[in-house]
Design a protein around this motif. Structure first.
Motif, PDB file in Angstrom:
ATOM      1  N   GLY A 295       0.671  -1.211   0.016  1.00 34.84           N
ATOM      2  CA  GLY A 295      -0.043  -0.143  -0.072  1.00 34.84           C
ATOM      3  C   GLY A 295       0.890   1.381   0.074  1.00 34.84           C
ATOM      4  N   THR A 296       0.512   2.508   0.304  1.00 36.50           N
ATOM      5  CA  THR A 296       1.212   3.533   0.489  1.00 36.50           C
ATOM      6  C   THR A 296       0.589   4.525   1.598  1.00 36.50           C
ATOM      7  OG1 THR A 296       2.029   5.508  -0.673  1.00 36.50           O
ATOM      8  CG2 THR A 296      -0.247   4.944  -1.054  1.00 36.50           C
ATOM      9  N   SER A 297       1.160   5.258   2.233  1.00 34.68           N
ATOM     10  CA  SER A 297       0.499   6.053   3.159  1.00 34.68           C
ATOM     11  C   SER A 297       0.955   7.563   2.960  1.00 34.68           C
ATOM     12  CB  SER A 297       1.299   5.981   4.460  1.00 34.68           C
ATOM     13  OG  SER A 297       2.653   6.282   4.601  1.00 34.68           O
ATOM     14  N   ILE A 298       0.394   8.607   3.453  1.00 32.08           N
ATOM     15  CA  ILE A 298       0.660   9.996   3.051  1.00 32.08           C
ATOM     16  C   ILE A 298       2.080  10.464   3.294  1.00 32.08           C
ATOM     17  CG2 ILE A 298      -0.112  12.285   4.043  1.00 32.08           C
ATOM     18  CD1 ILE A 298      -2.927  11.509   4.574  1.00 32.08           C
ATOM     19  N   SER A 299       2.549  10.119   4.722  1.00 31.38           N
ATOM     20  CA  SER A 299       3.996  10.474   4.623  1.00 31.38           C
ATOM     21  C   SER A 299       4.963   9.889   3.813  1.00 31.38           C
ATOM     22  CB  SER A 299       4.234  10.578   6.244  1.00 31.38           C
ATOM     23  OG  SER A 299       3.406   9.589   6.653  1.00 31.38           O
ATOM     24  N   SER A 300       4.663   8.781   3.466  1.00 35.52           N
ATOM     25  CA  SER A 300       5.707   8.076   2.638  1.00 35.52           C
ATOM     26  C   SER A 300       5.531   8.372   1.010  1.00 35.52           C
ATOM     27  CB  SER A 300       5.484   6.510   2.813  1.00 35.52           C
ATOM     28  OG  SER A 300       4.592   5.804   2.070  1.00 35.52           O
ATOM     29  N   SER A 301       4.366   8.695   0.893  1.00 33.63           N
ATOM     30  CA  SER A 301       4.186   9.508  -0.689  1.00 33.63           C
ATOM     31  C   SER A 301       4.994  10.422  -0.552  1.00 33.63           C
ATOM     32  CB  SER A 301       2.692   9.610  -1.014  1.00 33.63           C
ATOM     33  OG  SER A 301       1.825   8.362  -1.054  1.00 33.63           O
ATOM     34  N   ILE A 302       4.817  11.576   0.352  1.00 32.95           N
ATOM     35  CA  ILE A 302       5.529  12.718   0.565  1.00 32.95           C
ATOM     36  C   ILE A 302       7.006  12.530   0.336  1.00 32.95           C
ATOM     37  CG2 ILE A 302       5.763  14.906   1.493  1.00 32.95           C
ATOM     38  CD1 ILE A 302       3.243  14.798   2.874  1.00 32.95           C
ATOM     39  N   ALA A 303       7.381  11.440   1.244  1.00 33.49           N
ATOM     40  CA  ALA A 303       9.001  11.397   1.309  1.00 33.49           C
ATOM     41  C   ALA A 303       9.657  10.960   0.119  1.00 33.49           C
ATOM     42  CB  ALA A 303       9.236  10.544   2.389  1.00 33.49           C
ATOM     43  N   ASN A 304       8.627   9.973  -0.787  1.00 36.44           N
ATOM     44  CA  ASN A 304       8.899   9.416  -1.923  1.00 36.44           C
ATOM     45  C   ASN A 304       9.242  10.237  -3.078  1.00 36.44           C
ATOM     46  OD1 ASN A 304       9.835   6.400  -1.800  1.00 36.44           O
ATOM     47  ND2 ASN A 304       7.431   6.164  -1.607  1.00 36.44           N
ATOM     48  N   GLU A 305       8.250  10.997  -3.311  1.00 32.25           N
ATOM     49  CA  GLU A 305       8.028  11.589  -4.518  1.00 32.25           C
ATOM     50  C   GLU A 305       8.546  13.223  -4.459  1.00 32.25           C
ATOM     51  OE1 GLU A 305       4.393  10.764  -6.138  1.00 32.25           O
ATOM     52  OE2 GLU A 305       4.472   9.014  -5.639  1.00 32.25           O
ATOM     53  N   PHE A 306       8.505  13.785  -3.211  1.00 38.39           N
ATOM     54  CA  PHE A 306       8.803  15.385  -3.052  1.00 38.39           C
ATOM     55  C   PHE A 306      10.186  15.694  -3.797  1.00 38.39           C
ATOM     56  CE2 PHE A 306       9.614  19.446  -1.227  1.00 38.39           C
ATOM     57  CZ  PHE A 306       8.330  20.058  -1.301  1.00 38.39           C
ATOM     58  N   ASN A 307      11.130  15.165  -3.460  1.00 38.13           N
ATOM     59  CA  ASN A 307      12.405  15.526  -4.144  1.00 38.13           C
ATOM     60  C   ASN A 307      12.437  15.828  -5.541  1.00 38.13           C
ATOM     61  OD1 ASN A 307      13.199  15.409  -1.386  1.00 38.13           O
ATOM     62  ND2 ASN A 307      14.715  13.820  -1.754  1.00 38.13           N
ATOM     63  N   GLU A 308      11.829  14.889  -6.373  1.00 38.63           N
ATOM     64  CA  GLU A 308      11.906  15.070  -7.846  1.00 38.63           C
ATOM     65  C   GLU A 308      10.473  15.754  -8.444  1.00 38.63           C
ATOM     66  OE1 GLU A 308      14.205  14.182  -9.468  1.00 38.63           O
ATOM     67  OE2 GLU A 308      15.591  13.139  -8.358  1.00 38.63           O
ATOM     68  N   ALA A 309       9.724  16.121  -7.503  1.00 37.05           N
ATOM     69  CA  ALA A 309       8.442  16.633  -8.042  1.00 37.05           C
ATOM     70  C   ALA A 309       8.411  18.151  -8.370  1.00 37.05           C
ATOM     71  CB  ALA A 309       7.307  16.381  -7.134  1.00 37.05           C
ATOM     72  N   VAL A 310       7.752  18.434  -9.614  1.00 38.39           N
ATOM     73  CA  VAL A 310       7.697  19.811  -9.944  1.00 38.39           C
ATOM     74  C   VAL A 310       6.318  20.214 -10.580  1.00 38.39           C
ATOM     75  CG1 VAL A 310      10.033  20.450 -10.700  1.00 38.39           C
ATOM     76  CG2 VAL A 310       8.414  18.917 -12.261  1.00 38.39           C
ATOM     77  N   GLY A 311       6.034  21.114 -10.180  1.00 37.53           N
ATOM     78  CA  GLY A 311       4.497  21.856 -10.655  1.00 37.53           C
ATOM     79  C   GLY A 311       3.447  21.209  -9.712  1.00 37.53           C
ATOM     80  N   THR A 312       2.550  20.641 -10.524  1.00 40.05           N
ATOM     81  CA  THR A 312       1.255  20.407 -10.050  1.00 40.05           C
ATOM     82  C   THR A 312       1.452  19.252  -8.922  1.00 40.05           C
ATOM     83  OG1 THR A 312       0.235  20.831 -12.152  1.00 40.05           O
ATOM     84  CG2 THR A 312      -1.231  19.629 -10.599  1.00 40.05           C
ATOM     85  N   HIS A 313       2.592  18.391  -9.609  1.00 36.24           N
ATOM     86  CA  HIS A 313       2.862  17.038  -8.745  1.00 36.24           C
ATOM     87  C   HIS A 313       3.178  17.504  -7.325  1.00 36.24           C
ATOM     88  CE1 HIS A 313       5.399  13.220  -8.348  1.00 36.24           C
ATOM     89  NE2 HIS A 313       4.549  13.055  -7.685  1.00 36.24           N
ATOM     90  N   ARG A 314       4.259  18.641  -7.379  1.00 39.83           N
ATOM     91  CA  ARG A 314       4.638  19.084  -5.821  1.00 39.83           C
ATOM     92  C   ARG A 314       3.619  19.669  -5.134  1.00 39.83           C
ATOM     93  NH1 ARG A 314       9.774  21.987  -3.968  1.00 39.83           N
ATOM     94  NH2 ARG A 314      10.921  20.311  -4.778  1.00 39.83           N
ATOM     95  N   SER A 315       2.792  20.440  -5.757  1.00 37.74           N
ATOM     96  CA  SER A 315       1.398  20.926  -5.178  1.00 37.74           C
ATOM     97  C   SER A 315       0.669  19.766  -4.594  1.00 37.74           C
ATOM     98  CB  SER A 315       0.657  21.849  -6.218  1.00 37.74           C
ATOM     99  OG  SER A 315      -0.369  22.166  -5.528  1.00 37.74           O
TER     100      SER A 315
END
Lengths: 320, 337, 289
Positions: free
Chosen positions: A267-287
């Motif tokens: 599965g996934t969780s809120i905080s792990s989604s943020i930790a996983n994807e935040f560093n590489e996210a730009v634009g809407t994804h980051r938002s």
């Protein structure tokens, strides 16, 4: 002693005291308001950062389980589900174990053993969460993979709960993440319980022992009710950590944006989604990820509110 | 009281000496290039005394920080497009080359023995090729005994340049992948489980029988993870190694790529490894801090000229000489130095 | 009849006590297991170079700059969050126990507890790093100071929560006794009540330290990290968790060993600090009888 001499001076003294009291109170209040400001500031900054996604298409973000960074289509259902399930597993496992340890450390263990064991348990809190993650990934996941077939064969065959234990024995998933979280929050709950159990006046316990109570009865009927509010505070401390934990969960959860009935599935969780994807996210994804951060505030708010209401009902039943 | 006093002294001391050394420069971004840039930085500091502090906060972070002006250069695994570069007054150029390899763990198949092509790889990651003895895989591997076992796909759970290049390759070679999934640092994976970082993916591949994933070449090599060979655009089966990465870089059409906006995946050369990647250094054309900008250029010039051996020792491939001279003329024309 | 009731009670008691012993054993097993794995993996890297070499030298490097950075930022964070947290907790327990404001702050503090650390890091990035950068024209942006504030935000709610709980457990009789002596409330609070709850408050501060010492995510966007040695709080600063994070991502297995050794260092650091503080603060333990 001539009263006329002392009255003005004591009057003056009480006036200074009152002034000092007011200052002290003001200082304390200021500090408490800082806590308020920190939370509101953090929550509002996520609300602002995530506004682009939060208010797009009404409640789409809340109602959808899609997560597609390529087409910028985001829904928060799967992470919310994973967060709640893993935290719940962690609490269900950690609370009784913490209680057992606190009981052992305050009532059963010989005095010379208490300090070292208590310190050892607290050490669990000081292991960095990334190490829980690495330990989970390299050691605990293979261990779970080796016992999961057994779980599926026994618990998986039961009616009702059977569905929870179906699936391929990969070792990772909601259950594994829940167990790792339980180990992580255990020292937080346990330290508070132990500390407050020690504050129960000895005469209370001794009067109960004198009436012939067993150790268990003293703990269950005297110690626990006396310290109930603080024990619950300790549990919230653990719950808080479980809801917000990132690194450790990320390594063992499997990180699939799906909602499944089996605890053995990824599965996934809120905080792990943020930790996983935040560093590489730009634009809407980051938002979208910042919006997830805001949702965690909301989820925590709702969870705590429900807990509070349940406690209040409990208290009313008991006639407090 | 003692605490407060100490704090006051501390704060006063801190405010007294605000400016850091002028020769310290800061870069941030891609974790793909972190090992080589930090190695270069150590040697460069010994040679010149200038310290280049590079932190791998992710490409997205690198782009955000250079836009915010908090760092002297950013590094991204994804090139910025024309409009963004123009809007912020930025320029970009490649720094070093590396490869991405499919890694697998299949009972009875030795590392390096498995051969795959782009369409098959896409099929596996789409979930349409679900078993190891599928005719598509068997056809590429005559004589290899493949088990009748379900394939477990492992992908990166964290957003990464590795995923970006991998999905970009799959999008180039397979129309279904392009339509259903597309390319990005994070995508909506149709199948499988996600591991965090190279270490997460490789750990899962090791632990789960009959699994397949993708990792950086350097990681696979140093940690002895079995990787597959690939059939490239020219139809030739190639091994992932320095020569095949270099072949990809050399046959890519850099001369016509404005601002070096070009991905080397599915390169046309006969010996080219199909999943070859680079990352881009991003800098202001009109820097706010000219001195730092000058040191940054000096650092990369030094790296192109003297850092090749170190890059090779970390299993990266230095840029071809023609590309380096193209970059240096790009510096002269585009950047105010 | 009564003997069967007695027997049942005794059996329940024995079962409960055995289970509690087993629970303790379980906790210790997990601790030993994790420490063993950490030690086994980090063993190859343990040596003087951990303390003498900086992270810049990668394969030949160590953790000295990370150790120094972590010490500075953790202590700075504690200096910020411990006083504020203890005072705020005192306000909740002693001045606002049954007020609406108290209930609100307590509730929001619990939410702050679970705020994902990366979000708090971003918040500090917005309110500290960006303004500093604007103010100094880029000379100061990311800094150890900003990192310490982010860490303080993580430790703060833990301290508030525990201080509040511990003070509430001090019996009301103690309050009444001191106030009836005519001692002003602030004096009674500081010199009697807080003293009575010292052990609990210290536990809270240590839990906060344990939690913030292992945090990576909030430091990436605040302290940033630094491959070179620095002790300047306004410089970009390395920390053990960030160094561990970078090293585990690296392809080289040698660096993974350094990462595990670094984790061991954090654990030992928190252990040492916790033993020291306990020695200092809990010599005179107050019993409420």
């Amino acid at each position: 002693m001539p009263a006329a001499d002392t009255i003005p001076s004591s009057d003056q003294r009480s006036r200074t005291d009152a002034r000092h009291d007011a200052w002290f109170r003001g200082l304390l209040k200021f500090c408490a308001l800082l806590v308020l400001a920190a939370l509101l500031g953090a929550a509002l900054s996520t609300l602002w950062g995530g506004r682009e996604v939060l208010f797009k298409d009404g409640f789409h973000f809340l109602a959808s389980d899609a997560w597609n960074p390529v087409s910028d289509d985001y829904g928060a259902l799967a992470p919310i589900f994973g967060t709640l399930v893993t935290s719940l597993i962690a609490l269900v496992l950690a609370v009784p174990v913490s209680f057992g340890i606190a009981l052992f450390l305050t009532e059963i263990a010989p005095t010379w053993l208490r300090g070292p064991v208590a310190t050892a348990i607290e050490l669990l809190a000081s292991i960095p969460s990334i190490i829980y993650g690495m330990w989970g990934l390299f050691v605990f996941v293979p261990f779970m993979a080796s016992i999961e077939p057994m779980l599926s064969d026994t618990l998986g065959k039961l009616p009702l709960v059977g569905k929870l234990f179906e699936g391929p024995p990969l070792g990772l998933g909601l259950l594994t993440a829940g167990i790792v979280l339980a180990v992580m929050i255990l020292p937080f709950i346990c330290s508070v319980m132990r500390e407050v159990f020690q504050t129960v006046p000895v005469r209370l316990k001794e009067s109960s022992y004198a009436l012939g109570s067993t150790t268990w009865e003293v703990v269950w009927d005297i110690v626990l009710p006396y310290t109930r509010s603080a024990v619950i505070g300790g549990i919230f401390l653990g719950l808080g950590r479980a809801l917000g934990e990132t690194m450790a969960v990320t390594f063992v959860l499997g990180n699939a944006y799906s909602i499944t009935s089996s605890l053995l599935m990824p599965g996934t969780s809120i905080s792990s989604s943020i930790a996983n994807e935040f560093n590489e996210a730009v634009g809407t994804h980051r938002s979208a990820l910042i919006a997830l951060g805001f949702l965690l505030f909301v989820v925590t708010f709702v969870v705590l509110l429900i807990a509070r209401l349940m406690l209040r009902r409990l208290a009313r039943k008991e006639g407090h | 009281m003692f605490r407060l006093g100490a704090l006051a002294v501390f704060v006063a001391a801190a405010l007294g000496a605000v400016s850091a050394q002028a020769t310290d420069i800061t870069g941030a971004g891609s974790s793909f290039v972190y090992p080589v840039i930090s190695k270069w930085s150590a040697s460069y500091a010994e040679k010149t005394g200038n310290r280049v502090n590079y932190q791998s906060i992710g490409s997205g972070g690198g782009i955000a920080q250079i836009k915010a002006g908090t760092v002297d250069f950013g590094a991204s695994d994804m090139p910025l497009d024309e409009a963004t570069l123009a809007k912020f007054g930025l320029g970009q150029f490649p720094d070093v080359i590396g490869g991405i390899v499919p890694a697998f763990n299949v009972t009875g198949v030795a590392p390096g023995k498995l051969v795959l092509d782009g369409k098959t790889l896409a099929g596996i990651f789409l979930g349409t090729i679900a078993k190891w003895n599928d005719p598509a895989i068997a056809g590429l591997n005559p004589g290899l005994k493949l088990p009748d076992a379900k394939i477990t796909v492992v992908h990166r759970s964290d957003g990464s340049g590795t995923s970006f290049n991998f999905t970009n390759y799959l999008s180039k070679v397979d129309a279904t992948w392009k339509a259903k999934v597309g390319e990005g640092t994070a995508v909506n994976w149709p199948a499988g489980i996600g591991g965090k970082g190279n270490e997460g993916v490789s750990a899962y591949i090791r632990q789960i029988p009959n699994s397949i994933g993708y990792v950086e070449y350097a990681y696979a090599l140093k940690n002895h993870i079995g990787y597959a060979r690939m059939k490239n655009a020219a139809g030739k089966v190639v091994e992932p190694k320095t020569a095949s990465f270099q072949a990809a870089a050399a046959t890519a059409d850099w001369a016509h790529a404005k601002n070096f906006n070009l991905l080397m995946t599915d390169a046309p050369g006969a010996d080219a490894w199909p999943i070859t990647a680079t990352s881009w250094v991003i800098m202001y054309k009109q820097p706010k801090n000219a001195a730092n900008s000058k040191v940054s250029f000096d650092f990369f010039k030094w790296a192109y000229e003297n850092g090749q051996e170190q890059a090779r020792s970390l299993d990266y491939v230095p840029l071809p000489a023609s590309l380096v001279s193209q970059i240096e003329s790009y510096w002269k024309t585009e950047f105010k130095q | 009849m009564s003997s069967s009731v007695y027997l049942r009670r005794r059996i329940v008691n024995v079962i409960a006590l055995t289970l509690s012993g087993l629970a303790t054993l379980l906790g210790l097993v997990f601790l030993a297991w994790i420490l063993w794995v950490t030690l086994k993996n980090g063993f190859g890297a343990i040596g003087p170079r951990l303390f003498t070499k900086i992270t810049a030298y990668a394969d030949q490097g160590g953790l000295s700059n990370a150790i120094v950075g972590s010490l500075i930022m953790d202590l700075m964070a504690l200096l910020i969050c411990a006083p504020i947290g203890v005072l705020a907790g005192t306000f909740l327990a002693e001045y606002a126990n049954r007020t609406r404001l108290g209930a609100t702050i307590r509730f929001l503090n619990d939410i702050l507890l679970s705020a994902p650390s990366i979000v708090l890091g971003l918040f500090v990035y917005v309110i500290v790093v960006l303004p500093m950068s604007k103010l100094t024209h880029g000379a100061v942006s990311f800094s150890g100071f900003a990192g310490a504030i982010a860490l303080a935000l993580i430790g703060l709610p833990v301290i508030v929560r525990t201080t509040d709980e511990m003070l509430q457990l001090v019996p009301g009789t103690l309050r009444e006794a001191t106030l009836s002596l005519g001692i002003p409330q602030w004096k009674s609070t500081v010199q009697v009540l807080m003293r009575a709850a010292t052990s609990g408050i210290v536990t809270g501060v240590l839990l906060a330290l344990a939690r913030l010492a292992g945090e990576t995510a909030p430091l990436l966007f605040t302290a940033f990290g630094n491959n070179f040695m620095t002790v300047h709080p306004l410089d970009k600063m390395e920390s053990l968790p960030v160094a561990i994070y970078q090293y585990t991502n690296d392809p080289s297995p040698d660096l993974h060993a350094i990462a595990w050794a670094g984790a061991l260092l954090i654990t030992l650091f928190v252990l040492a600090l916790s033993l020291l503080t306990r020695l200092l603060f809990t010599r005179h333990k107050v019993r409420y009888d």
